[in-house]
Design an enzyme around this catalytic site. Sequence first.
Site, short mmCIF file in Angstrom:
data_model
loop_
_atom_site.label_atom_id
_atom_site.label_comp_id
_atom_site.label_asym_id
_atom_site.label_seq_id
_atom_site.Cartn_x
_atom_site.Cartn_y
_atom_site.Cartn_z
N GLU A 164 13.02 -23.77 9.76
CA GLU A 164 12.34 -22.51 9.41
C GLU A 164 11.70 -22.56 8.02
OE1 GLU A 164 11.96 -20.87 11.89
OE2 GLU A 164 13.77 -20.37 13.01
N TYR A 177 21.24 3.95 2.09
CA TYR A 177 21.16 2.52 1.80
C TYR A 177 20.28 1.76 2.79
CZ TYR A 177 23.64 1.72 -2.47
OH TYR A 177 23.94 1.66 -3.79
P1 13P Z 1 17.99 -24.76 10.93
O1 13P Z 1 19.34 -25.37 11.26
O2 13P Z 1 16.86 -25.72 11.13
O3 13P Z 1 18.01 -24.12 9.55
O4 13P Z 1 17.74 -23.58 11.96
C1 13P Z 1 18.74 -22.62 12.13
C2 13P Z 1 18.17 -21.31 12.53
O5 13P Z 1 18.74 -20.30 12.20
C3 13P Z 1 16.92 -21.28 13.34
O6 13P Z 1 16.40 -20.00 13.40
#
Ligand code: 13P
Length: 210
Positions: A73, A119
């Site tokens: 990501e 909040y």
């Molecule tokens: P990564 O392990 O590549 O960080 O991906 C985990 C995740 O949350 C994908 O949305």
Amino acid sequence: MKEDALREQITQTGKSLYDRGLAHGSAGNVSVRLADGWLMTPTNSCLGRLDPARISRLDAEGRLLSGDKPSKETFLHVAMYRERPTAGAVVHLHSAHAVAFSCLADIDPENAFPPITAYTVMQVGELALVPYHPPGDESLAEAVRKLAGRHHAVLLANHGPVVAGSSLDAAVNAIEELEQSARVLLLLRGHPARPLTAEQVAELNRRFPG
Ligand code: 13P
């Protein structure tokens, strides 16, 4: 904060999120902005068991300089930083209540959470729903980029929340509030609820600006 201290802070924050059930398996990722790039959690790493020395170090273009292969990501985090010049950290989770909320059919894509508590308004604000794209796909980063200028918190449909903050603590506090708000809203489903009025929301935004 120096880079070594930020590596420690990411590791401790990841463990805290994991220990409290807000992260599980290899889900979620965390990044922090540096003067000339970013620190990013490695792909397929468990947030509860990060090694500070193996956290990915990216340059200002998002290219890997050292450490393990970065999160899939990374594009999405970089898109958030590019649209939000004051963002110092970005956190993405698959926390259960926010994910459940992201799967509901009847949510307003521009303002997914009604202003249910003070909040919710102060920390989450207007939560945008990002249409579904596969994890790690550039189309997901592009969809986030389109919304990130107006929203520091977004909810990826059928996936989970992404939140930017001025610091890692600020981003984590806001994403925890988002998770808690989702939980409260799910508890209230089927009950006649009384959200804050437009005047009450405006007053909070005056007292506690962004
Ligand atoms: P990564 O392990 O590549 O960080 O991906 C985990 C995740 O949350 C994908 O949305």
